[in-house]
Design an enzyme around this catalytic site. Structure first.
Site, PDB file in Angstrom:
ATOM      1  N   GLU A 201      87.570  25.397 -41.661  1.00  0.00           N
ATOM      2  CA  GLU A 201      86.556  25.187 -42.694  1.00  0.00           C
ATOM      3  C   GLU A 201      86.189  26.537 -43.324  1.00  0.00           C
ATOM      4  O   GLU A 201      85.720  27.440 -42.643  1.00  0.00           O
ATOM      5  CB  GLU A 201      85.317  24.561 -42.047  1.00  0.00           C
TER       6      GLU A 201
ATOM      7  N   GLY B 146      77.471  23.188 -32.565  1.00  0.00           N
ATOM      8  CA  GLY B 146      77.326  21.811 -32.073  1.00  0.00           C
ATOM      9  C   GLY B 146      77.687  21.715 -30.593  1.00  0.00           C
ATOM     10  O   GLY B 146      77.015  21.039 -29.812  1.00  0.00           O
TER      11      GLY B 146
ATOM     12  N   CYS C 201      79.697  20.169 -46.018  1.00  0.00           N
ATOM     13  CA  CYS C 201      80.502  19.843 -44.846  1.00  0.00           C
ATOM     14  C   CYS C 201      81.627  18.874 -45.218  1.00  0.00           C
ATOM     15  O   CYS C 201      82.649  18.833 -44.560  1.00  0.00           O
ATOM     16  CB  CYS C 201      79.618  19.254 -43.761  1.00  0.00           C
TER      17      CYS C 201
ATOM     18  N   GLY D  44      75.283  21.466 -38.594  1.00  0.00           N
ATOM     19  CA  GLY D  44      75.738  22.850 -38.711  1.00  0.00           C
ATOM     20  C   GLY D  44      77.180  22.965 -38.280  1.00  0.00           C
ATOM     21  O   GLY D  44      77.956  22.009 -38.382  1.00  0.00           O
ATOM     22  N   SER D  45      77.530  24.135 -37.745  1.00  0.00           N
ATOM     23  CA  SER D  45      78.926  24.394 -37.395  1.00  0.00           C
ATOM     24  C   SER D  45      79.324  23.627 -36.131  1.00  0.00           C
ATOM     25  O   SER D  45      78.494  23.373 -35.252  1.00  0.00           O
ATOM     26  CB  SER D  45      79.129  25.891 -37.176  1.00  0.00           C
ATOM     27  N   THR D  46      80.597  23.306 -36.027  1.00  0.00           N
ATOM     28  CA  THR D  46      81.121  22.639 -34.828  1.00  0.00           C
ATOM     29  C   THR D  46      80.940  23.543 -33.611  1.00  0.00           C
ATOM     30  O   THR D  46      80.610  23.079 -32.516  1.00  0.00           O
ATOM     31  CB  THR D  46      82.595  22.256 -35.051  1.00  0.00           C
ATOM     32  N   GLU D  47      81.097  24.840 -33.822  1.00  0.00           N
ATOM     33  CA  GLU D  47      80.918  25.814 -32.736  1.00  0.00           C
ATOM     34  C   GLU D  47      79.516  25.701 -32.134  1.00  0.00           C
ATOM     35  O   GLU D  47      79.348  25.585 -30.912  1.00  0.00           O
ATOM     36  CB  GLU D  47      81.139  27.196 -33.367  1.00  0.00           C
TER      37      GLU D  47
ATOM     38  N   LYS E 225      63.463  22.852 -36.907  1.00  0.00           N
ATOM     39  CA  LYS E 225      63.784  24.266 -37.125  1.00  0.00           C
ATOM     40  C   LYS E 225      64.705  24.410 -38.332  1.00  0.00           C
ATOM     41  O   LYS E 225      65.867  24.052 -38.292  1.00  0.00           O
ATOM     42  CB  LYS E 225      64.469  24.903 -35.914  1.00  0.00           C
TER      43      LYS E 225
ATOM     44  N   GLU F 135      76.029  16.438 -36.777  1.00  0.00           N
ATOM     45  CA  GLU F 135      76.748  16.324 -38.044  1.00  0.00           C
ATOM     46  C   GLU F 135      77.353  17.697 -38.292  1.00  0.00           C
ATOM     47  O   GLU F 135      76.633  18.648 -38.586  1.00  0.00           O
ATOM     48  CB  GLU F 135      75.766  15.894 -39.145  1.00  0.00           C
TER      49      GLU F 135
HETATM   50  P1  NAI Z   1      75.228  27.524 -37.682  1.00  0.00           P
HETATM   51  O1  NAI Z   1      75.820  26.317 -37.071  1.00  0.00           O
HETATM   52  O2  NAI Z   1      75.140  28.786 -36.864  1.00  0.00           O
HETATM   53  O3  NAI Z   1      73.740  27.213 -38.214  1.00  0.00           O
HETATM   54  C1  NAI Z   1      73.183  25.929 -38.422  1.00  0.00           C
HETATM   55  C2  NAI Z   1      71.820  25.836 -37.758  1.00  0.00           C
HETATM   56  O4  NAI Z   1      71.981  25.998 -36.353  1.00  0.00           O
HETATM   57  C3  NAI Z   1      70.823  26.908 -38.190  1.00  0.00           C
HETATM   58  O5  NAI Z   1      69.543  26.356 -38.250  1.00  0.00           O
HETATM   59  C4  NAI Z   1      70.908  27.910 -37.041  1.00  0.00           C
HETATM   60  O6  NAI Z   1      69.740  28.672 -36.908  1.00  0.00           O
HETATM   61  C5  NAI Z   1      71.103  26.999 -35.864  1.00  0.00           C
HETATM   62  N1  NAI Z   1      71.723  27.621 -34.684  1.00  0.00           N
HETATM   63  C6  NAI Z   1      72.626  28.635 -34.649  1.00  0.00           C
HETATM   64  N2  NAI Z   1      72.955  28.938 -33.386  1.00  0.00           N
HETATM   65  C7  NAI Z   1      72.242  28.106 -32.588  1.00  0.00           C
HETATM   66  C8  NAI Z   1      72.150  27.929 -31.181  1.00  0.00           C
HETATM   67  N3  NAI Z   1      72.852  28.685 -30.328  1.00  0.00           N
HETATM   68  N4  NAI Z   1      71.325  26.951 -30.704  1.00  0.00           N
HETATM   69  C9  NAI Z   1      70.623  26.195 -31.541  1.00  0.00           C
HETATM   70  N5  NAI Z   1      70.667  26.319 -32.884  1.00  0.00           N
HETATM   71  C10 NAI Z   1      71.462  27.258 -33.405  1.00  0.00           C
HETATM   72  O7  NAI Z   1      76.036  27.831 -39.000  1.00  0.00           O
HETATM   73  P2  NAI Z   1      76.155  29.237 -39.772  1.00  0.00           P
HETATM   74  O8  NAI Z   1      76.445  30.325 -38.798  1.00  0.00           O
HETATM   75  O9  NAI Z   1      74.985  29.401 -40.635  1.00  0.00           O
HETATM   76  O10 NAI Z   1      77.452  28.970 -40.661  1.00  0.00           O
HETATM   77  C11 NAI Z   1      78.740  29.154 -40.088  1.00  0.00           C
HETATM   78  C12 NAI Z   1      79.687  28.074 -40.512  1.00  0.00           C
HETATM   79  O11 NAI Z   1      79.219  26.824 -40.047  1.00  0.00           O
HETATM   80  C13 NAI Z   1      79.834  27.872 -42.007  1.00  0.00           C
HETATM   81  O12 NAI Z   1      80.757  28.774 -42.555  1.00  0.00           O
HETATM   82  C14 NAI Z   1      80.325  26.455 -42.059  1.00  0.00           C
HETATM   83  O13 NAI Z   1      81.706  26.423 -41.819  1.00  0.00           O
HETATM   84  C15 NAI Z   1      79.603  25.784 -40.921  1.00  0.00           C
HETATM   85  N6  NAI Z   1      78.413  25.052 -41.381  1.00  0.00           N
HETATM   86  C16 NAI Z   1      78.490  23.702 -41.522  1.00  0.00           C
HETATM   87  C17 NAI Z   1      77.416  22.996 -42.022  1.00  0.00           C
HETATM   88  C18 NAI Z   1      77.459  21.526 -42.198  1.00  0.00           C
HETATM   89  O14 NAI Z   1      76.771  21.002 -43.069  1.00  0.00           O
HETATM   90  N7  NAI Z   1      78.194  20.791 -41.385  1.00  0.00           N
HETATM   91  C19 NAI Z   1      76.183  23.669 -42.452  1.00  0.00           C
HETATM   92  C20 NAI Z   1      76.176  25.091 -42.193  1.00  0.00           C
HETATM   93  C21 NAI Z   1      77.263  25.734 -41.698  1.00  0.00           C
END
Ligand code: NAI
Ligand code: MG
Length: 499
Positions: free
Chosen positions: A402, A254, A305, A249-252, A196, A271
């Site tokens: 972050e 995760g 990240c 993605g985000s720790t939240e 996804k 990650e």
């Molecule tokens: P996110 O963690 O919401 O999104 C990352 C992925 O997770 C996307 O594909 C999203 O569709 C998916 N996702 C979101 N909620 C989900 C759920 N409940 N169950 C399963 N999958 C889900 O990150 P977002 O909201 O785009 O960005 C917010 C913050 O997260 C950023 O400001 C940054 O601090 C952090 N982040 C960190 C990343 C990294 O490389 N470690 C990459 C992207 C964001």
């Protein structure tokens, strides 16, 4: 299609690609969402809609998992030889290179990053990880194990088998590369996948899907379902037919993935976020350190990240380093990714623009000052000025959380032990930088930092062979290198008496 400027002639395939609704890839077929719904992806340089995408939800995830299960349990992937798997993955790498300019343009349009960067970083690193993992396909070995039973002789050995059907959820900061970091080890180990992509940047993963078919990887082995996190992502994370979930993605989110995985106790690798310290000692080569520290935070607009977002400088060099990084920041040309003169593009979305500007406001309200930048750039698209914040301390939100934008906090230090404590004073532990010419100090500090990667006199160096991942709340497990193969395999012990 809307772009701010058309400085670069778009490849025909790119124009074609964004001109009609993109479908999802399930069991080797390009199909609409079961609901018939679509969602828009935007050009962050203008805020205008770039393309419409089939919007995957629970039912599409169900269809995709069923296809992956069939391909894994009884289909062609379970019968294919390791050498053939390796050959197919290598062929995919060749196809990525052949379509490199299309990928770079699509990534620039969808994510906002400079085309010049996508060409030299995202695309070649994507081809590299596929080639590196193609080589591993034939080298996934078990061991023979000595057994100490009395009065009998046993032959015992281990097998390393694919973990099964893997759900992979990737973010928008390196859309193609993050998909490749996850797909390559899954394919090398013989797993089947439901991927996804992030809702902000689905385009390059879908083009990759076309090449996966062209390479001859059998139907159902890789299924690609774009959609929102709360719907498609959540359904994938909770699905009982999925053996493992890999998330970046985000720790939240995760933590939500971990909770969703408890239903069938699927394996999880994560990650996540970071707030990485970048430490400059006064004995460093300051002329090399200044551009290094600037690149550590401003690369990919700070949307990394592992961004070196907390700059700690030994007090005697503090002013010089802050002035140097600020000067470089003031010269960064901010503009649309497709402009050949652009060094830094827009942030990915309105949401990220609001988030980063919110952090700047929070910093100012707590007493931080910007030596350069400090606000939104222009009033169209999602641009933010490269920013250095001083007068900051460990209690401030801008130092703890972050920001994921082009914003670095600079803090002086005197005492080394105090520095190590400050650097480690974070819920994250993804990466760190150390700049010094004292070789003993460099390695001593590297051993004391609680981080998955420590760069000494460099930053943001990635290689398909070098494991990457986090301590503490920056994640579980590692990507890349042979370490990642453990994340995609189960170990089976086989034991029999022979005398
Ligand atoms: P996110 O963690 O919401 O999104 C990352 C992925 O997770 C996307 O594909 C999203 O569709 C998916 N996702 C979101 N909620 C989900 C759920 N409940 N169950 C399963 N999958 C889900 O990150 P977002 O909201 O785009 O960005 C917010 C913050 O997260 C950023 O400001 C940054 O601090 C952090 N982040 C960190 C990343 C990294 O490389 N470690 C990459 C992207 C964001
Ligand atoms: Mg989100």
């Amino acid at each position: 299609m809307a772009t701010a400027t058309q400085a670069v002639r778009l490849e025909d395939n790119v124009t074609r690609y964004v001109s009609k609704t993109r479908q999802m890839l399930i069991n080797g077929k390009w199909v609409d969402a079961a609901s018939g719904k679509t969602f828009p992806t935007y050009n962050p340089a203008t805020g205008e809609v770039l393309a419409q995408i089939a919007e995957g939800d629970r039912e599409d995830i169900n269809r995709a998992v069923a296809a992956a299960r069939a391909a894994f349990d009884s289909g062609p992937w379970s019968k294919i030889t390791p050498s053939e798997r390796g050959r197919l993955i290598w062929k995919l790498a060749d196809l990525v290179e052949k379509h490199g300019e299309e990928f770079a343009q699509l990534e620039s349009l969808d994510n906002g990053k400079p085309l010049t960067i996508a060409r030299v970083a995202d695309v070649p690193l994507t081809a590299d990880i596929f080639r590196y993992m193609a080589g591993w396909a034939t080298k996934i070995e078990g061991n023979t194990i000595p057994i100490s039973a009395h009065g009998a002789k046993f032959l015992a050995y281990t097998l390393r088998e694919p973990v099964g059907v893997v759900g992979q959820i990737v973010p928008w900061n390196f859309p193609l590369l993050m998909a490749a970091w996850k797909l390559a080890p899954a394919l090398a180990t013989g797993c089947c996948v439901v991927l996804k992509p992030a809702e902000q940047t689905p385009l390059t993963a879908l083009l990759l899907g076309e090449l996966i078919q062209e390479a001859g990887i059998p139907d159902g082995v890789v299924n690609i379902v774009p959609g929102y996190g709360e719907t498609a992502g959540a359904a994938l994370a909770a699905h009982p037919g999925v053996d493992k979930i890999a998330f970046t993605g985000s720790t939240e989110v995760g933590k939500l993935i971990v909770q969703a995985a408890t239903g069938n106790l699927k394996k999880v690798s994560l990650e996540l976020g970071g707030k990485s310290p970048n430490v400059v000692f006064q004995d460093a080569d300051i002329e090399a350190t200044i551009p290094g520290a600037a690149m550590a935070i401003f690369f990919n607009h700070g949307q990394c990240c592992c961004a070196g977002s907390r700059l700690y400088v030994e007090d005697k060099q503090f002013d010089k380093v802050v002035e140097g990084v600020s000067q470089l920041a003031s010269k960064i040309r901010v503009g649309p990714g497709l402009e050949p003169t652009t060094d830094m593009g827009p942030l990915v979305s309105q949401e990220q623009l609001n988030r980063v500007c919110g952090y700047l406001e929070s910093g100012y309200s707590e007493g931080a000052k910007a030596t350069v930048g400090g606000k939104r750039h222009g009033d169209r698209g999602y641009f933010v000025e490269p920013t250095v914040l001083v007068n900051t301390n460990e209690k401030m939100k801008v130092v703890r959380e972050e920001i994921f934008g082009p914003v670095v906090t600079a803090i002086p230090f005197k005492d080394v032990d105090d520095l190590v404590a400050k650097a480690n004073n974070s819920e994250y532990g993804l990466a760190a930088g150390v700049w010094t010419n004292d070789i003993k100090k460099a390695h001593r500090i590297a051993s004391q930092l609680r981080a998955g990667t420590v760069w000494i006199n460099c930053y943001n160096v990635f290689d398909a062979a070098l494991p990457f991942g986090g301590y503490k709340q920056s994640g579980w497990g590692r990507e890349m290198g042979h370490e990642v193969l453990e994340m995609y395999t189960e170990v089976k012990s086989v034991c029999t008496p022979i005398a």
